[in-house]
Motif scaffolding. Structure first.
Motif, PDB file in Angstrom:
ATOM      1  N   ARG A  82      -1.684  -4.718   0.208  1.00  0.00           N
ATOM      2  CA  ARG A  82      -2.415  -3.461  -0.021  1.00  0.00           C
ATOM      3  C   ARG A  82      -3.308  -3.117   1.177  1.00  0.00           C
ATOM      4  NH1 ARG A  82      -2.402  -5.312  -5.480  1.00  0.00           N
ATOM      5  NH2 ARG A  82      -4.292  -6.547  -5.169  1.00  0.00           N
ATOM      6  N   ASP A  85      -1.274  -2.146   4.250  1.00  0.00           N
ATOM      7  CA  ASP A  85      -0.683  -0.819   4.077  1.00  0.00           C
ATOM      8  C   ASP A  85      -1.652   0.271   4.533  1.00  0.00           C
ATOM      9  OD1 ASP A  85       1.590   0.789   2.970  1.00  0.00           O
ATOM     10  OD2 ASP A  85      -0.003   1.542   1.665  1.00  0.00           O
ATOM     11  N   LYS A  86      -2.954   0.064   4.283  1.00  0.00           N
ATOM     12  CA  LYS A  86      -3.959   1.037   4.700  1.00  0.00           C
ATOM     13  C   LYS A  86      -4.111   1.083   6.214  1.00  0.00           C
ATOM     14  CE  LYS A  86      -6.641   0.666   0.430  1.00  0.00           C
ATOM     15  NZ  LYS A  86      -7.928   0.224  -0.184  1.00  0.00           N
ATOM     16  N   GLU A 402       2.270  -1.331  -9.778  1.00  0.00           N
ATOM     17  CA  GLU A 402       2.005  -0.268  -8.812  1.00  0.00           C
ATOM     18  C   GLU A 402       2.939   0.933  -9.046  1.00  0.00           C
ATOM     19  OE1 GLU A 402       1.007  -1.256  -4.725  1.00  0.00           O
ATOM     20  OE2 GLU A 402       1.061  -3.366  -5.264  1.00  0.00           O
ATOM     21  N   TRP A 406       1.705   4.720  -9.884  1.00  0.00           N
ATOM     22  CA  TRP A 406       2.203   5.936  -9.225  1.00  0.00           C
ATOM     23  C   TRP A 406       2.631   6.960 -10.274  1.00  0.00           C
ATOM     24  CZ3 TRP A 406       6.408   9.093  -8.731  1.00  0.00           C
ATOM     25  CH2 TRP A 406       6.467   9.897  -7.594  1.00  0.00           C
ATOM     26  N   GLY A 410      -0.783   8.381  -9.581  1.00  0.00           N
ATOM     27  CA  GLY A 410      -0.873   8.016  -8.175  1.00  0.00           C
ATOM     28  C   GLY A 410      -0.043   8.910  -7.277  1.00  0.00           C
ATOM     29  N   SER A 413      -2.396  11.457  -5.690  1.00  0.00           N
ATOM     30  CA  SER A 413      -3.354  10.991  -4.685  1.00  0.00           C
ATOM     31  C   SER A 413      -2.709  10.223  -3.536  1.00  0.00           C
ATOM     32  CB  SER A 413      -4.393  10.085  -5.354  1.00  0.00           C
ATOM     33  OG  SER A 413      -3.771   8.922  -5.901  1.00  0.00           O
ATOM     34  N   THR A 415      -1.740   7.094  -3.854  1.00  0.00           N
ATOM     35  CA  THR A 415      -2.142   5.694  -4.018  1.00  0.00           C
ATOM     36  C   THR A 415      -1.542   5.142  -5.310  1.00  0.00           C
ATOM     37  OG1 THR A 415      -4.241   6.180  -2.920  1.00  0.00           O
ATOM     38  CG2 THR A 415      -4.078   4.106  -4.129  1.00  0.00           C
ATOM     39  N   PRO A 416      -0.579   4.241  -5.202  1.00  0.00           N
ATOM     40  CA  PRO A 416       0.033   3.704  -3.982  1.00  0.00           C
ATOM     41  C   PRO A 416       0.980   4.725  -3.340  1.00  0.00           C
ATOM     42  CG  PRO A 416       1.176   2.856  -5.881  1.00  0.00           C
ATOM     43  CD  PRO A 416       0.024   3.650  -6.424  1.00  0.00           C
ATOM     44  N   ARG A 417       1.321   4.465  -2.084  1.00  0.00           N
ATOM     45  CA  ARG A 417       2.217   5.379  -1.391  1.00  0.00           C
ATOM     46  C   ARG A 417       3.664   5.126  -1.801  1.00  0.00           C
ATOM     47  NH1 ARG A 417       2.789   4.941   3.746  1.00  0.00           N
ATOM     48  NH2 ARG A 417       1.783   2.934   4.072  1.00  0.00           N
ATOM     49  N   SER A 420       5.689   2.864   0.499  1.00  0.00           N
ATOM     50  CA  SER A 420       5.425   1.435   0.349  1.00  0.00           C
ATOM     51  C   SER A 420       6.211   0.857  -0.824  1.00  0.00           C
ATOM     52  CB  SER A 420       3.924   1.196   0.151  1.00  0.00           C
ATOM     53  OG  SER A 420       3.657  -0.166  -0.095  1.00  0.00           O
TER      54      SER A 420
END
Length: 609
Positions: A82, A85-86, A402, A406, A410, A413, A415-417, A420
């Motif tokens: 995580r 990833d940022k 995750e 999403w 998510g 936003s 988050t998560p992408r 990813s």
């Protein structure tokens, strides 16, 4: 894979500016050779590690070469993933983020095992946990007869197997011939099923690395840099692999750890190996002394809990408090006090504080049952992390959480992408190699996710559709994913009509990794690496921590470190609860008082007040 080079460079360089004011963090960031970071609690070690990894990926390696980042468990791997990833780094074919078992299986045993002459099945099959237990029970019955309970043999079996690595040395049979024989029977029975287990992955990986220069050269060509997180927990096999890869193959090492937080001795962890590594030739050693997490009183009390001074300096900017409670009626009374008094009080003391900021820590899953009953009766939602939890936290179930996050919002936003989720989905399918099939994998997942964007969907229906549309075909094609397939099946059973998660929605499941409206119920062992505003530690009786049979300095030391780990999870408040007595399995009462560790902290706090 990386984002665009300029964007990626800006991300890690901007993040690195936060390290400048900390001499230790900056020294680690600027290191150019082999480096060991000795990082105390709350010292920002994960931040330092991830920014350093991003820099090394940008400046020190060129694709298709890459970096392998080895962690102790899937929880650590998920957190690193995580954070990376940022910074613009996603796990890919040239960025490995995972456990030592996964690294050995994917990058050593599967590609090189048969080439090196190891007796292995053509298609490596990983025994599931249930299969391992059945085979172990069969091995015990063969050696000792049908009436021997395998439960009491497993811990010693595992420790011996992880610390006696050289089968051709006299110590293999000389230290404990019966346990060595039991291991040999167990491994033979596994092979008859065409399977290996998690320890096999490490043991076979070690044999291949130490015994074959060409294997070391291949690994150096693919991963010129290896990073290791929580080095103190990874044991002798990993240590020997690292020494061989660094000093025989020339792989560069960046390792992070803290011997004071080594709490897995039962699994073969040896905290002294970290110190040995830091003293090896050509190894730069960097201590991190600042604690950014805990208030001053908590930092000072933690040294009392540890029994030694470390010179850690509190940098959080608040005092922190420690509170003590003796509730004479036992664990039920402790749990009731936590649920009815302490948690509501903690929520009211700080504006914006939520249940997710609070953790109840305890010794084992039996304590978990007690506190679960009380928080449920108080109408609180909770996340439970212990062996009594409804499903296992594996790399795949974390990824599913995750995906649910999403779908539960998510996607708005980012988050998560989505990118990813897609890249990690492909990593779960290494046996699917054609570009057409890999493209179809991504299409199937995207169609599923976009078609199930509803936080109110039942988790049972959501999982069922995902298995049908995406997972079943992929898992059927790869025998190395059998453990993850079993973890998925356990999760699906928990979502059944009579399961603990029967009423769980996609939104609630997506929030399992740190939901703000769920109180955290966690064993002390599982709490490592986490942090919370408020920590409540229950069941702190002498005879439980340390256990009544902790007679040796080694066992007492590990229990002390476990208590220390629990205490140092807190930012603002620690609440320590005991009743002063324990009960054995027959109900006999032992009035041994509060844990000696709790008493030591009490004396430290009262002396300063």
């Amino acid at each position: 894979m990386l984002r665009s080079g300029a964007r990626f460079s800006l991300l890690y360089r901007a993040a690195a500016e936060d390290l400048r004011d900390n001499p230790g963090q900056w020294q680690a960031y600027e290191s150019t050779g082999n480096c060991v970071v000795l990082a105390g609690p709350g010292s920002g070690k994960t931040k330092t590690l991830t920014i350093k990894l991003a820099r090394m990926m940008a400046e020190d390696v060129e694709p298709p070469r890459g970096i392998a980042c080895i962690t102790y468990n899937s929880e650590c791997a998920a957190e690193l993933g995580r954070r990376l990833d940022k910074l613009g780094i996603q796990e890919s074919s040239h960025v490995f983020i995972g456990t030592i078992h996964s690294f050995c299986l994917k990058h050593v045993v599967v590609p090189y095992g048969r080439l090196a002459g190891l007796e292995m099945p053509t298609d490596v099959k990983v025994a599931t946990p249930d299969e391992q237990e059945r085979v172990f029970a069969e091995a015990v019955a063969e050696l000792y007869g049908p009436n021997r309970d395998p439960t009491y043999l497993r811990t010693d079996f595992d420790r011996y197997r992880r610390t006696h690595l050289d089968r051709d040395q006299p110590e293999w049979l000389g230290d404990d011939a019966e346990t060595a024989q039991l291991i040999e029977i167990y491994e033979r029975k596994l092979r008859e099923r065409g399977a290996i287990d998690f320890d096999d992955m490490m043991l076979l990986g070690l044999r291949l690395i130490e015994g074959n220069q060409w294997v070391r050269s291949c690994l150096q060509a693919r991963f010129p840099i290896i990073a290791v997180d929580e080095y103190q927990d990874l044991g002798l096999a990993l240590h020997r692999m690292v020494v061989s890869l660094v000093y025989d193959a020339g792989i560069r090492l960046f390792a992070v750890g803290d011997a004071d937080q080594s709490i897995y001795g039962f699994a073969g962890a040896m905290p002294h190996l970290l110190q040995e590594l830091s003293e090896m030739e050509g190894m730069e050693t960097v201590p991190l002394r600042f604690n950014y997490r805990s208030g001053l009183e908590i930092v000072e009390a933690s040294e009392a809990a540890l029994g030694e001074e470390r010179g850690y300096e509190a940098k959080a900017g608040y005092a922190g408090t420690i509170h003590f409670y003796k509730l004479p009626k036992g664990l039920e009374e402790q749990a009731e006090q936590i649920a009815k008094v302490l948690i509501p009080g903690a929520l009211g003391r700080r504006k914006g504080r939520t249940l997710g900021d609070i953790a109840v820590l305890y010794v084992d899953k039996n304590d978990g049952d007690v506190i679960e009953g009380q928080v449920s009766a108080a109408g609180m939602q909770f996340i439970r992390v212990d062996r009594g939890a409804p499903y296992r936290k594996t790399k795949f179930t974390r990824w599913l959480e995750e995906c649910a996050a999403w779908c539960a919002g998510g996607w708005r936003s980012g988050t998560p992408r989505l990118s990813s989720l897609l890249s990690r989905w492909q990593l779960f399918n290494p046996s699917i190699r054609s570009e057409k099939e890999r493209s179809q994998l991504k299409v199937d997942l995207v169609q599923f996710l976009f078609g199930h964007r509803d936080e109110k969907l039942s988790l049972r229906d959501w999982l069922g559709a995902m298995v049908d549309q995406c997972i079943a075909r992929a898992f059927a094609a790869d025998p190395t994913q059998r453990d993850e397939a079993e973890a998925l099946e356990v999760l699906r059973r928990a979502c059944g009509p009579k399961g603990k998660l029967a009423k769980l929605t996609v939104g609630a499941f997506g929030g399992q990794a740190g939901a703000s409206d769920h109180v955290n119920l966690i064993t002390l062992h599982s709490a490592k690496g986490m942090e919370f505003d408020i920590v409540l530690m229950m069941g702190l009786e002498q005879g439980r921590i340390p256990k009544w049979d902790a007679k040796t300095a080694e066992k007492k030391g590990e229990a002390r470190r476990l208590f220390y780990v629990g205490l140092t999870r807190a930012r603002h408040e620690v609440h320590l609860l005991c009743s002063g007595f324990t009960l054995n399995r027959k109900g006999r009462r032992f009035d041994n008082g509060a844990s000696e560790f709790m008493r030591e902290v009490y004396r430290k706090v009262k002396k300063q007040s």
